[in-house]
Enzyme design. Structure first.
Site, PDB file in Angstrom:
ATOM      1  N   ASN A 149       0.801  -1.279   0.150  1.00  0.00           N
ATOM      2  CA  ASN A 149       0.136  -0.049   0.004  1.00  0.00           C
ATOM      3  C   ASN A 149       1.014   1.354  -0.139  1.00  0.00           C
ATOM      4  OD1 ASN A 149      -2.446   1.776   0.602  1.00  0.00           O
ATOM      5  ND2 ASN A 149      -1.313   1.895   2.599  1.00  0.00           N
TER       6      ASN A 149
ATOM      7  N   TYR B 169       2.554   9.161 -12.413  1.00  0.00           N
ATOM      8  CA  TYR B 169       1.989   8.395 -11.378  1.00  0.00           C
ATOM      9  C   TYR B 169       1.065   7.404 -12.035  1.00  0.00           C
ATOM     10  CZ  TYR B 169      -1.197   7.438  -7.567  1.00  0.00           C
ATOM     11  OH  TYR B 169      -1.978   6.783  -6.343  1.00  0.00           O
TER      12      TYR B 169
ATOM     13  N   LYS C  22       1.104   2.974 -11.622  1.00  0.00           N
ATOM     14  CA  LYS C  22      -0.003   2.261 -11.205  1.00  0.00           C
ATOM     15  C   LYS C  22      -0.496   1.392 -12.162  1.00  0.00           C
ATOM     16  CE  LYS C  22      -0.353   3.988  -7.020  1.00  0.00           C
ATOM     17  NZ  LYS C  22      -0.157   3.250  -5.809  1.00  0.00           N
TER      18      LYS C  22
HETATM   19  N1  LIG Z   1      -5.079   9.325  -1.323  1.00  0.00           N
HETATM   20  C1  LIG Z   1      -5.453   8.935  -2.836  1.00  0.00           C
HETATM   21  O1  LIG Z   1      -6.288   9.928  -3.316  1.00  0.00           O
HETATM   22  C2  LIG Z   1      -5.281   7.728  -3.352  1.00  0.00           C
HETATM   23  C3  LIG Z   1      -6.087   7.441  -4.726  1.00  0.00           C
HETATM   24  C4  LIG Z   1      -6.117   6.300  -5.037  1.00  0.00           C
HETATM   25  C5  LIG Z   1      -4.732   5.445  -4.764  1.00  0.00           C
HETATM   26  N2  LIG Z   1      -4.019   5.956  -3.674  1.00  0.00           N
HETATM   27  C6  LIG Z   1      -2.910   5.073  -3.127  1.00  0.00           C
HETATM   28  O2  LIG Z   1      -3.278   4.550  -1.864  1.00  0.00           O
HETATM   29  C7  LIG Z   1      -1.886   4.304  -1.042  1.00  0.00           C
HETATM   30  C8  LIG Z   1      -2.081   4.885   0.057  1.00  0.00           C
HETATM   31  O3  LIG Z   1      -2.283   6.350  -0.153  1.00  0.00           O
HETATM   32  P1  LIG Z   1      -2.685   7.288   0.966  1.00  0.00           P
HETATM   33  O4  LIG Z   1      -3.652   8.233   0.562  1.00  0.00           O
HETATM   34  O5  LIG Z   1      -2.673   6.523   2.384  1.00  0.00           O
HETATM   35  O6  LIG Z   1      -1.061   7.962   1.068  1.00  0.00           O
HETATM   36  P2  LIG Z   1      -0.337   8.817   2.349  1.00  0.00           P
HETATM   37  O7  LIG Z   1      -1.399   9.037   3.675  1.00  0.00           O
HETATM   38  O8  LIG Z   1       0.661   9.651   2.114  1.00  0.00           O
HETATM   39  O9  LIG Z   1       0.272   7.545   2.797  1.00  0.00           O
HETATM   40  C9  LIG Z   1       1.539   6.933   2.152  1.00  0.00           C
HETATM   41  C10 LIG Z   1       2.176   5.965   3.221  1.00  0.00           C
HETATM   42  O10 LIG Z   1       3.399   5.170   2.186  1.00  0.00           O
HETATM   43  C11 LIG Z   1       4.574   5.347   2.910  1.00  0.00           C
HETATM   44  N3  LIG Z   1       5.717   5.298   2.153  1.00  0.00           N
HETATM   45  C12 LIG Z   1       5.932   6.068   1.403  1.00  0.00           C
HETATM   46  N4  LIG Z   1       7.287   6.152   0.809  1.00  0.00           N
HETATM   47  C13 LIG Z   1       7.909   5.117   1.658  1.00  0.00           C
HETATM   48  C14 LIG Z   1       8.769   4.386   1.617  1.00  0.00           C
HETATM   49  N5  LIG Z   1       9.869   4.744   0.739  1.00  0.00           N
HETATM   50  N6  LIG Z   1       9.154   3.191   2.347  1.00  0.00           N
HETATM   51  C15 LIG Z   1       8.061   2.769   3.186  1.00  0.00           C
HETATM   52  N7  LIG Z   1       6.821   3.484   3.477  1.00  0.00           N
HETATM   53  C16 LIG Z   1       6.786   4.361   2.580  1.00  0.00           C
HETATM   54  C17 LIG Z   1       4.320   6.212   4.014  1.00  0.00           C
HETATM   55  O11 LIG Z   1       4.934   6.204   5.326  1.00  0.00           O
HETATM   56  P3  LIG Z   1       6.141   7.333   5.860  1.00  0.00           P
HETATM   57  O12 LIG Z   1       6.272   8.430   5.178  1.00  0.00           O
HETATM   58  O13 LIG Z   1       6.176   6.822   7.222  1.00  0.00           O
HETATM   59  O14 LIG Z   1       7.217   6.288   5.130  1.00  0.00           O
HETATM   60  C18 LIG Z   1       2.724   6.396   4.519  1.00  0.00           C
HETATM   61  O15 LIG Z   1       2.611   5.279   5.442  1.00  0.00           O
HETATM   62  C19 LIG Z   1      -0.686   4.781  -2.128  1.00  0.00           C
HETATM   63  O16 LIG Z   1      -0.119   3.789  -2.758  1.00  0.00           O
HETATM   64  C20 LIG Z   1      -1.508   5.491  -3.174  1.00  0.00           C
HETATM   65  O17 LIG Z   1      -0.778   5.733  -4.498  1.00  0.00           O
HETATM   66  C21 LIG Z   1      -4.324   6.882  -3.031  1.00  0.00           C
END
Ligand SMILES: NC(=O)c1ccc[n+]([C@@H]2O[C@H](COP(=O)([O-])OP(=O)(O)OC[C@H]3O[C@@H](n4cnc5c(N)ncnc54)[C@H](OP(=O)(O)O)[C@@H]3O)[C@@H](O)[C@H]2O)c1
Length: 265
Positions: A92, A157, A161
């Site tokens: 994730n 992006y 994906k």
């Molecule tokens: N929010 C949206 O609109 C949306 C829509 C569709 C899909 N998604 C997908 O859903 C997933 C979660 O998104 P979210 O909205 O929850 O984003 P978020 O709140 O920014 O969380 C991202 C997570 O990824 C971790 N992360 C980032 N880089 C990392 C690394 N190098 N190593 C380990 N952990 C890492 C971050 O933790 P740390 O910073 O502590 O490392 C955080 O826990 C993502 O894959 C995103 O592409 C999001």
């Protein structure tokens, strides 16, 4: 057939983020054992403290701070996952990328591709022997609607994906006949800290629907339980994904508002 979450040992990456924390709460509520992974140890520990603990099984939630873009980070997760007999990997963790291609620099593009695509592939490969040794296992990759339907401003992006979806589909077919199921979840815009203010402005201008992270968590748990290959959130998005799959060029003219929003008009 899907999984009985009460008997699952889950590795959840990106656990400290908006969607990850909601998934962690939902999985914990369903009785799964959890290994929460992210880079920020403090945020992971704070989340772990909020999760239900089972006094009779005191080690149901553990945290591991690891940068998944490094081989040391992947190896650290592999070791703990193996010791915990993990049977579910939820890839994730992810980073955002938005903007016209000519405005994105090399470091940004490499970081997006490494985090969103290379890291899940390497982590999946590292955990696969342990997953194959379980009676029933799953790799669930959190992609995006933008992994089937690419919009102006999301070239990098979407590439990550779309790539993750291709990886999921090929691996799913490669692993038929084994205990490991490979699944892909495509959320649409979700209310987390993921999207920068300019993306939120773009989403408002283009009328994008916004989900709560708990909706994504519910869909993710449902996917693990029913074992489907992939699922996208939102009816209009599901339809657009289908049309785009059949005749992508037919939709090319539909994104003028997105191009205008991207150029700030
Ligand atoms: N929010 C949206 O609109 C949306 C829509 C569709 C899909 N998604 C997908 O859903 C997933 C979660 O998104 P979210 O909205 O929850 O984003 P978020 O709140 O920014 O969380 C991202 C997570 O990824 C971790 N992360 C980032 N880089 C990392 C690394 N190098 N190593 C380990 N952990 C890492 C971050 O933790 P740390 O910073 O502590 O490392 C955080 O826990 C993502 O894959 C995103 O592409 C999001």
């Amino acid at each position: 057939m899907g999984l009985d979450l009460k008997h699952c040992s889950v590795v959840l990456t990106g656990a400290s983020g908006g969607i990850g924390a909601a998934v962690a709460r939902a999985l914990s509520g369903a009785g799964a054992r959890l290994l929460l992974v992210g880079r920020d140890a403090g945020r992971l520990a704070a989340l772990a403290r909020t999760l239900e603990t089972h006094p009779d099984q005191p080690r149901r939630v553990e945290v591991l701070a690891a940068d998944l873009t490094t081989s040391a980070g992947v190896e650290a997760v592999r070791r703990v996952a193996l010791a915990r007999r993990a049977n579910v990997l939820v890839n994730n963790a992810g980073v955002a990328s938005f903007g016209r291609l000519d405005a994105l620099d090399d470091a940004h593009i490499l970081q997006a591709v490494t985090t969103n695509l290379v890291a899940p592939m390497l982590l999946t490969r590292a955990l696969l022997p342990g997953l194959l040794a379980q009676r029933s296992a799953a790799v669930l990759n959190v992609g995006s609607v933008l992994g089937r339907l690419a919009l102006p401003g999301f070239s990098v992006y979407s590439a990550t994906k779309f790539g993750l979806r291709g990886f999921s589909e090929a691996l799913r077919r490669e692993l038929i006949g084994t205990p490991v199921r490979v699944q892909y979840l495509g959320p649409r815009v979700t209310e987390t800290g993921f999207n920068a203010p300019e993306v939120e402005a773009y989403n408002r201008k283009t009328g994008a629907a916004v989900d709560h992270p708990d909706d994504v968590a519910a869909a993710l748990l449902q996917l693990l339980r029913d074992g489907a290959a992939e699922r996208f959130l939102g009816l209009p998005e599901k339809l657009a994904v289908c049309v785009n799959g059949l005749a992508p060029a037919a939709l090319d003219g539909a994104f003028k508002p997105h191009r205008l929003a991207l150029s700030g008009a």
